[in-house]
Design an enzyme around this catalytic site. Structure first.
Site, PDB file in Angstrom:
ATOM      1  N   SER A  50       6.372   1.557  -0.887  1.00  0.00           N
ATOM      2  CA  SER A  50       5.677   1.340  -1.869  1.00  0.00           C
ATOM      3  C   SER A  50       6.616   2.101  -3.148  1.00  0.00           C
ATOM      4  O   SER A  50       6.475   1.435  -4.315  1.00  0.00           O
ATOM      5  CB  SER A  50       4.289   1.852  -2.063  1.00  0.00           C
ATOM      6  OG  SER A  50       4.041   3.151  -1.830  1.00  0.00           O
ATOM      7  N   SER A 100       1.016  -1.187  -0.035  1.00  0.00           N
ATOM      8  CA  SER A 100      -0.079   0.082  -0.133  1.00  0.00           C
ATOM      9  C   SER A 100       1.032   1.213  -0.028  1.00  0.00           C
ATOM     10  O   SER A 100       2.206   1.418   0.346  1.00  0.00           O
ATOM     11  CB  SER A 100      -0.882  -0.039   1.256  1.00  0.00           C
ATOM     12  OG  SER A 100      -0.214   0.624   2.389  1.00  0.00           O
ATOM     13  N   LYS A 101       0.513   2.323  -0.487  1.00  0.00           N
ATOM     14  CA  LYS A 101       1.010   3.534  -0.458  1.00  0.00           C
ATOM     15  C   LYS A 101       1.406   3.779   0.724  1.00  0.00           C
ATOM     16  O   LYS A 101       2.520   4.730   1.076  1.00  0.00           O
ATOM     17  CB  LYS A 101       0.305   4.528  -1.285  1.00  0.00           C
ATOM     18  CG  LYS A 101       0.162   4.329  -2.753  1.00  0.00           C
ATOM     19  CD  LYS A 101      -0.451   5.366  -3.763  1.00  0.00           C
ATOM     20  CE  LYS A 101      -0.499   4.841  -4.972  1.00  0.00           C
ATOM     21  NZ  LYS A 101      -1.656   5.254  -5.658  1.00  0.00           N
ATOM     22  N   ARG A 102       0.658   3.643   1.841  1.00  0.00           N
ATOM     23  CA  ARG A 102       0.786   4.243   3.221  1.00  0.00           C
ATOM     24  C   ARG A 102       2.229   3.491   3.950  1.00  0.00           C
ATOM     25  O   ARG A 102       2.781   3.846   4.660  1.00  0.00           O
ATOM     26  CB  ARG A 102      -0.171   4.190   4.091  1.00  0.00           C
ATOM     27  CG  ARG A 102      -1.130   5.313   3.873  1.00  0.00           C
ATOM     28  CD  ARG A 102      -2.518   5.512   4.553  1.00  0.00           C
ATOM     29  NE  ARG A 102      -3.348   4.584   3.854  1.00  0.00           N
ATOM     30  CZ  ARG A 102      -4.033   3.636   4.370  1.00  0.00           C
ATOM     31  NH1 ARG A 102      -4.090   3.393   5.632  1.00  0.00           N
ATOM     32  NH2 ARG A 102      -5.012   2.841   3.612  1.00  0.00           N
ATOM     33  N   SER A 103       2.154   2.191   3.477  1.00  0.00           N
ATOM     34  CA  SER A 103       3.212   1.410   4.077  1.00  0.00           C
ATOM     35  C   SER A 103       4.769   1.921   4.148  1.00  0.00           C
ATOM     36  O   SER A 103       5.500   1.436   4.841  1.00  0.00           O
ATOM     37  CB  SER A 103       3.088   0.054   3.630  1.00  0.00           C
ATOM     38  OG  SER A 103       3.585  -0.013   2.458  1.00  0.00           O
TER      39      SER A 103
END
Ligand code: GLU
Length: 485
Positions: A260, A254-257
């Site tokens: 990415s 995910s983009k938040r992790s």
């Protein structure tokens, strides 16, 4: 033998995600392994998803990672233009779409949104739309009248509704789908731009791409691409679809992790070469167990037949380990250049930063780790006197106090605060007392650092701190220990 030609064909829609970087890398490696050409093509036909500055991110990432392309928008080449919107302006896609219309393999579709909406149905909770070939049955006259009247249109592929289409992917093997599942996908949109689905086939053919490398999200559309190649009478390229990349919990990245995109990783203190090495192993493994590869070694060793179809797990622990190996192996000057900003974040005093850098080079995995190793140089932390107690060194509060009191005059008399000179002066005391070196060095190191773990020994630390600060800290240690008596 034809020369191998691969392409990386990103859409300029934002950051360069790890999956995109892997596609670029594998395409580069496949070409270079065989001495072939690696092409960069910008796929900007989806004007709505276009993000300002995204093309620069692509160029910068390719440059930083060493994935040098042989042809592309910035350097030109024999089969340009290399930007799809420029190709669209030249009328390339329309020309080829019309060829398909002439062959009966495509047709104009004038259906409006309302009619298309009425074709939508729900399958397993998902809304899908299969076009019902309504406009395929328009007469030539009707089509011409509509075009003349300026009615908006798209051009659709005319796919068969019976039989099967089979294609081969190098990683996933032979895949067959029922033609009834092939929708009559749009080739040219109402804004005159081609869809990815059409443009990729036309461009890959015209740009003589031999191996198409991309993420497996395109696997399900590949039968439709094959039908286009067949309709044109063109040779189908070798397909290499790469497996999904998941996080440690086996979920999509995910983009938040934070792991990415390439830039996210660099911002977190990872080294470009380590990221490339790590990304190469997301789905591919060499025949031996080697893990550290330079880009040149990857070019030599890479064989796409060894790409796995099972999802690749992005293991942050492994990436950090790998990064640490790259930092250890790095030339000192380069290391210093990268480490300096992190050192300066915590050290404002006029200390020898290069010496501090040399102490931590083999101890960190990522650059931000530096801070925790060196903060004591700036300020002596409050520390627990129990840190003076060390079983193996046979030190306790009393022995430590005696040692600090004994060495204080030695350190005060000492003019040369180089590591060697300090070590020699303290060794003299060690022999005179007939004790082990650690028995003396442990309390000194504790006093000058206030830390259990330090990136260097007592005398190296004092060399950096200098005489005045070292003595101040020894005196503080004495005070602390005396308060315990
Ligand atoms: N423009 C597509 C994307 O960025 C490229 C897919 C491909 O490599 O063919 O996802």
């Amino acid at each position: 033998m034809t020369k191998i030609r691969t392409r990386y064909a990103p859409s300029p829609t934002g950051k360069m995600h790890v999956g995109n970087l892997r596609t670029a890398l594998y395409a580069y490696l496949i070409a270079k392994h065989e001495g072939g050409d690696f092409i960069l093509r910008i796929e900007d036909t989806d004007q709505e998803r276009f993000v300002e500055g995204a093309t620069e991110i692509i160029y910068n990432t390719m440059r930083d990672t060493g994935l040098k392309h042989d042809e592309g928008p910035d350097i030109g080449g024999p089969v340009g233009p290399y930007v799809q919107s420029d190709r669209q302006k030249q009328g390339i896609y329309m020309e080829y779409a019309k060829k398909l219309i002439d062959k009966g393999e495509a047709y104009y579709c004038f259906c409006d949104q309302e009619r298309l909406n009425s074709l939508k149905r729900e399958v397993n909770g998902e809304e899908i739309m299969t076009y019902d070939k309504h406009c395929l049955h328009l007469s030539k006259e009707e089509v011409e009248a509509n075009l003349k009247a300026g009615k908006p249109f798209v051009i659709r592929q005319n796919n068969p509704t019976e039989g099967k289409t089979t294609f081969h992917d190098e990683i996933y093997g032979d895949i067959s789908v029922d033609n009834s599942e092939l929708d009559d996908m749009v080739l040219i949109k109402s804004d005159g731009f081609p869809t990815y689905n059409f443009a990729n086939v036309v461009d890959d053919h015209l740009q003589q791409i031999t191996h198409v490398v991309r993420g497996n999200e395109y696997l399900s559309s590949s039968p439709k691409y094959n039908r286009l190649y067949d309709a044109f009478g063109w040779k189908v390229p070798v397909y290499v679809h790469c497996p999904t990349i998941t996080n440690e919990e086996h979920k999509k990245l995910s983009k938040r992790s934070g792991h990415s995109s390439y830039q996210d990783l660099i911002d977190q203190g990872f080294v470009s070469e380590a990221v490339v090495n790590f990304v190469a192993l997301l789905g591919w493994s060499p025949e031996n167990n080697q893990e550290i590869f330079s880009l040149d070694e990857l070019v030599k060793e890479f064989n796409y037949k060894n790409i796995s179809k099972s999802p690749a797990v992005f293991d942050m622990v492994k990436l950090k380990w790998m990064n640490g190996e790259y930092i250890k192996a790095m030339d000192f000057d380069k290391f210093y250049e990268m480490a300096e900003p992190y050192i300066k974040k915590v050290i404002t005093k006029d200390l020898d930063l290069k010496k501090i850098a040399a102490m931590v080079k083999t101890r960190i995995e990522i650059f931000p780790d530096i801070e925790g190793h060196i903060d004591f140089f700036e300020t002596l932390p409050e520390y627990d006197p129990q840190m003076y107690v060390h079983k193996k060194m046979k030190t306790n509060l009393e022995t430590s106090l005696k040692v600090l009191k004994d060495v204080l005059p030695i350190l005060e008399a000492q003019e040369d605060y180089s590591n060697d000179a300090l070590y020699a002066a303290l060794s003299e005391y060690v022999s005179k007392e007939g004790v082990k070196t650690g028995f003396v060095m442990w309390p000194i190191r504790t006093a000058v650092s206030g830390k259990q773990m330090t990136p260097a020994g007592a005398t190296e630390i004092m060399e950096v701190l200098g005489k005045e600060e070292s003595i101040r800290r020894i005196k503080k240690g004495i005070e602390l220990l005396e308060a315990q008596q």
